[in-house]
Design an enzyme around this catalytic site. Structure first.
Site, PDB file in Angstrom:
ATOM      1  N   GLU A  28      23.041  11.777  16.611  1.00 16.76           N
ATOM      2  CA  GLU A  28      23.517  11.725  17.892  1.00 16.76           C
ATOM      3  C   GLU A  28      24.767  11.222  18.234  1.00 16.76           C
ATOM      4  O   GLU A  28      24.878   9.794  17.824  1.00 16.76           O
ATOM      5  CB  GLU A  28      22.404  11.073  18.886  1.00 16.76           C
ATOM      6  CG  GLU A  28      22.725  11.288  20.519  1.00 16.76           C
ATOM      7  CD  GLU A  28      21.869  10.741  21.469  1.00 16.76           C
ATOM      8  OE1 GLU A  28      20.579  10.344  21.067  1.00 16.76           O
ATOM      9  OE2 GLU A  28      22.099  10.632  22.690  1.00 16.76           O
ATOM     10  N   ARG A 254      11.576   4.029   8.496  1.00 15.17           N
ATOM     11  CA  ARG A 254      12.859   3.513   9.246  1.00 15.17           C
ATOM     12  C   ARG A 254      13.343   2.313   8.526  1.00 15.17           C
ATOM     13  O   ARG A 254      12.372   1.282   8.438  1.00 15.17           O
ATOM     14  CB  ARG A 254      12.508   3.433  10.721  1.00 15.17           C
ATOM     15  CG  ARG A 254      13.947   3.445  11.685  1.00 15.17           C
ATOM     16  CD  ARG A 254      13.355   3.315  12.943  1.00 15.17           C
ATOM     17  NE  ARG A 254      14.901   3.306  13.631  1.00 15.17           N
ATOM     18  CZ  ARG A 254      15.313   4.458  14.031  1.00 15.17           C
ATOM     19  NH1 ARG A 254      14.845   5.624  13.819  1.00 15.17           N
ATOM     20  NH2 ARG A 254      16.552   4.122  15.022  1.00 15.17           N
ATOM     21  N   LYS A 264      21.761   1.653  17.796  1.00 16.45           N
ATOM     22  CA  LYS A 264      23.055   1.860  18.520  1.00 16.45           C
ATOM     23  C   LYS A 264      23.010   1.081  19.749  1.00 16.45           C
ATOM     24  O   LYS A 264      23.908   0.677  20.411  1.00 16.45           O
ATOM     25  CB  LYS A 264      23.461   3.428  18.419  1.00 16.45           C
ATOM     26  CG  LYS A 264      23.870   3.946  17.166  1.00 16.45           C
ATOM     27  CD  LYS A 264      24.160   5.313  17.358  1.00 16.45           C
ATOM     28  CE  LYS A 264      22.719   6.056  17.034  1.00 16.45           C
ATOM     29  NZ  LYS A 264      22.848   7.698  16.923  1.00 16.45           N
TER      30      LYS A 264
HETATM   31  P1  ATP Z   1      19.590   4.495  16.816  1.00 18.74           P
HETATM   32  O1  ATP Z   1      18.289   3.793  17.406  1.00 18.74           O
HETATM   33  O2  ATP Z   1      20.338   3.645  15.981  1.00 18.74           O
HETATM   34  O3  ATP Z   1      20.406   5.174  17.756  1.00 18.74           O
HETATM   35  P2  ATP Z   1      18.614   7.111  16.230  1.00 18.74           P
HETATM   36  O4  ATP Z   1      17.511   7.379  15.324  1.00 18.74           O
HETATM   37  O5  ATP Z   1      18.587   7.274  17.628  1.00 18.74           O
HETATM   38  O6  ATP Z   1      18.855   5.494  15.861  1.00 18.74           O
HETATM   39  P3  ATP Z   1      20.234   9.269  15.305  1.00 18.74           P
HETATM   40  O7  ATP Z   1      21.670   9.264  15.551  1.00 18.74           O
HETATM   41  O8  ATP Z   1      19.509  10.010  16.339  1.00 18.74           O
HETATM   42  O9  ATP Z   1      20.006   7.668  15.499  1.00 18.74           O
HETATM   43  O10 ATP Z   1      19.909   9.311  14.001  1.00 18.74           O
HETATM   44  C1  ATP Z   1      20.192  10.357  13.087  1.00 18.74           C
HETATM   45  C2  ATP Z   1      19.363  10.434  11.812  1.00 18.74           C
HETATM   46  O11 ATP Z   1      19.293   9.104  11.108  1.00 18.74           O
HETATM   47  C3  ATP Z   1      18.004  10.507  12.384  1.00 18.74           C
HETATM   48  O12 ATP Z   1      17.266  11.391  11.283  1.00 18.74           O
HETATM   49  C4  ATP Z   1      17.253   9.293  12.113  1.00 18.74           C
HETATM   50  O13 ATP Z   1      16.076   9.357  11.856  1.00 18.74           O
HETATM   51  C5  ATP Z   1      18.150   8.614  10.992  1.00 18.74           C
HETATM   52  N1  ATP Z   1      17.817   7.104  11.333  1.00 18.74           N
HETATM   53  C6  ATP Z   1      18.357   6.391  12.282  1.00 18.74           C
HETATM   54  N2  ATP Z   1      18.168   4.969  12.361  1.00 18.74           N
HETATM   55  C7  ATP Z   1      17.426   5.187  10.816  1.00 18.74           C
HETATM   56  C8  ATP Z   1      16.855   3.834  10.191  1.00 18.74           C
HETATM   57  N3  ATP Z   1      16.972   2.741  10.786  1.00 18.74           N
HETATM   58  N4  ATP Z   1      16.540   4.083   9.192  1.00 18.74           N
HETATM   59  C9  ATP Z   1      16.534   5.277   8.491  1.00 18.74           C
HETATM   60  N5  ATP Z   1      16.970   6.296   9.005  1.00 18.74           N
HETATM   61  C10 ATP Z   1      17.354   6.227  10.375  1.00 18.74           C
HETATM   62 MG    MG Z   2      19.097   7.876  19.295  1.00 15.52          MG
END
Ligand code: ATP
Ligand code: MG
Length: 543
Positions: A28, A254, A264
């Protein structure tokens, strides 16, 4: 490394359930990528490479944000820097808004979706809890034509934000709370970076994600474990929009890293509270922070490989990441002398104009990296903490008054006098050197300590930035008020000297400063003050 996802893919390929593997990485664009994303990137792109498949880059831009464009630019940069290339053109969920809308109409026509006019609070309350069944919305049984016309009104902007939404009609008593009539579309009057003001209804992640996967012919949709319940909805939507060749979702753990926060949203909180200024601050663990600090793409890929892919979440030690860069730099980086916190020594039995050339190896175990010329002269610098006036601690290996020490690759010196100013602060040490001791130890005399040093005519001023942990507890992520656990001494800046020979070394970025750590040349200010970031210590002094 083998993992359960590879096993699933190999089985699917063997049983010809799929012809080619097709994965995607779906960030995202609401912030920079972090080390957790690197895990997902290495997994998705890595699998595609291993099984000769494809991996898409798809921006999940269903939630309009004025900074989307900026983040997209940096996300792309980070993926490329990590060494991966996505298949074809960049994809965007927003490209599918029209198709998604049609599928929403299809669900309404199948009596599987309805327009709800309850407020968000009411919807939340009606949803119930694990112990309490949900309650049907009073709008749940609207007829198809009423729903179609209301959904059209939503699209045309007749409702203000929060006044109506489209919900799937599933089961308000489902044991999976997410399946209690989840929201599929909400109203937002925010300009979108791609579709501008064309839409004011935006699909929710769950609705857009599975259909985007289907449109892009993704075979294995890999996401993190907190989405395991969303899988039911993922499958429900794909089943009810009636499509063939459905992608399948699998969840993996995760990444959680000690002493930091990764999300983020939390990093944004650190910025908003002025704890850090930017997304690339070397004390956090975004990809750009790690790059800024001096990490290499290889070390990050290696780390992702070492930690592996499991189903269960667990906390990873910081040393796991640090060991990866340490191992790489231990092999590759040239050794250089630097004194980060200097104290001056005058060698009294050397004439002022004495200049003696000594050869230093660029790497103690690699002759192929060659030698460089260093200089021994009558004024030298050593580290302040390598001298202690009267140290009685038996373990102390530094120089003491009337004691001796070996200068690395050079002579043994003896401290005869300590000169101080009126405030009792040491200004310099007066020492003598033993000319018979160049790289050899005299008989019947043992000198335990060996220290790094620099001749005053063979060095220049440099700044050294030491980045420590930003948090003083292991799991700040688990704390609601994580800002209460900030380490106030997370940046230490020192001014000292670095060996002139650094200018002649071909590899111009990462060095081991002997006995201090691995450093990354960051900036050359005004062409004379070189700045170095410490990438990592030599030894793990912290747990
Ligand atoms: P954040 O909380 O940091 O915003 P998010 O999951 O909302 O994390 P996205 O941009 O939606 O972030 O994630 C893109 C991809 O990266 C998704 O498939 C997500 O599952 C993966 N991802 C994000 N954070 C992690 C993590 N800590 N470990 C492994 N994969 C991750
Ligand atoms: Mg997110």
């Amino acid at each position: 490394m083998n993992n359960f996802i590879k096993k699933i893919i190999e089985k699917d390929l063997k049983e010809k359930k799929i012809k080619k593997l097709h994965t995607r990485f779906p960030p995202e664009p609401n912030g920079y990528l972090h080390i957790g994303h690197a895990k997902s990137i290495c997994l998705n792109f890595g699998l595609a490479k291993k099984y000769e498949g494809k991996c898409n880059l798809r921006f999940d831009d269903t939630n309009p944000n004025s900074k989307n464009k900026k983040y997209i630019k940096y996300i792309k940069k980070d993926i490329k820097w990590l060494g991966f290339k996505w298949h074809g053109a960049t994809c965007y969920s927003s490209k599918y808004f029209k198709i998604l809308y049609k599928y929403a109409l299809k669900l309404i026509k199948k009596k599987l979706a309805y327009v709800d006019e309850m407020s968000h609070e009411e919807i939340k309350y009606h949803r119930g809890t694990l112990n309490k069944k949900g309650i049907n919305s009073p709008y749940r049984n609207r007829c198809i034509s009423e729903n179609l016309s209301l959904f059209e009104k939503m699209k045309k902007g007749y409702f203000s934000e929060g006044k109506a939404c489209l919900r799937a009609k599933i089961d308000m008593s489902s044991p999976i709370i997410l399946m209690r009539d989840p929201i599929l579309y909400r109203i937002k009057f925010t300009k979108h970076h791609k579709t501008k003001n064309k839409w004011c209804i935006y699909p929710m992640y769950d609705f857009a994600h599975c259909i985007s996967d289907y449109i892009e012919k993704i075979t294995h949709s890999l996401c993190t474990s907190e989405f395991s319940e969303n899988r039911y909805l993922y499958e429900w939507i794909l089943k009810n929009i009636e499509v063939k060749n459905k992608p399948k979702q699998y969840e993996f753990s995760r990444l959680k890293l000690e002493y930091t926060v990764l999300s983020k949203r939390k990093i944004q909180t650190l910025i908003n509270n002025n704890i850090i200024k930017k997304w690339n601050d070397p004390r956090i663990f975004t990809i750009s922070s790690l790059r800024n600090k001096g990490y290499t793409p290889y070390s990050i890929r290696k780390f992702c490989n070492v930690i592996g892919i499991t189903r269960k979440d667990h906390m990873i030690q910081m040393s796991s990441l640090e060991n990866c860069i340490k191992k790489e730099l231990n092999l590759k980086s040239p050794r250089i002398m630097a004194v980060v916190d200097p104290i001056k020594i005058v060698i009294t039995n050397l004439p002022k104009n004495h200049v003696e050339n000594i050869n230093f190896p660029n790497h103690p175990n690699r002759i192929d990296m060659g030698f460089r010329k260093s200089i021994f002269s009558n004024v030298i610098y050593i580290e302040k903490n390598d001298f202690s006036e009267n140290n009685v601690n038996k373990k102390y290996r530094g120089l003491i008054l009337n004691g001796e020490i070996r200068l690395r690759y050079s002579y043994i010196i003896k401290c005869n006098k300590v000169l101080k100013n009126k405030k009792n602060k040491i200004i310099k040490l007066l020492c003598t050197y033993d000319k018979t001791t160049l790289n050899k130890n005299p008989k019947n005399r043992s000198v335990k300590g060996v220290i790094h040093w620099l001749s005053s005519i063979n060095c220049f001023i440099a700044q050294f930035n030491f980045y420590e942990r930003l948090f003083n507890i292991k799991n700040p992520d688990s704390k609601k008020y994580f800002l209460n656990f900030i380490n106030n001494e997370s940046i230490i800046i020192k001014k000292g000297y670095v060996e002139r020979g650094i200018k002649n070394i071909k590899e111009k970025k990462r060095y081991q400063f002997e006995r201090i750590g691995y450093f990354y040349l960051k900036k050359i200010k005004n062409n004379h003050v070189w700045k170095f970031n410490r990438i990592v210590e030599l030894k793990n002094t912290k747990k």
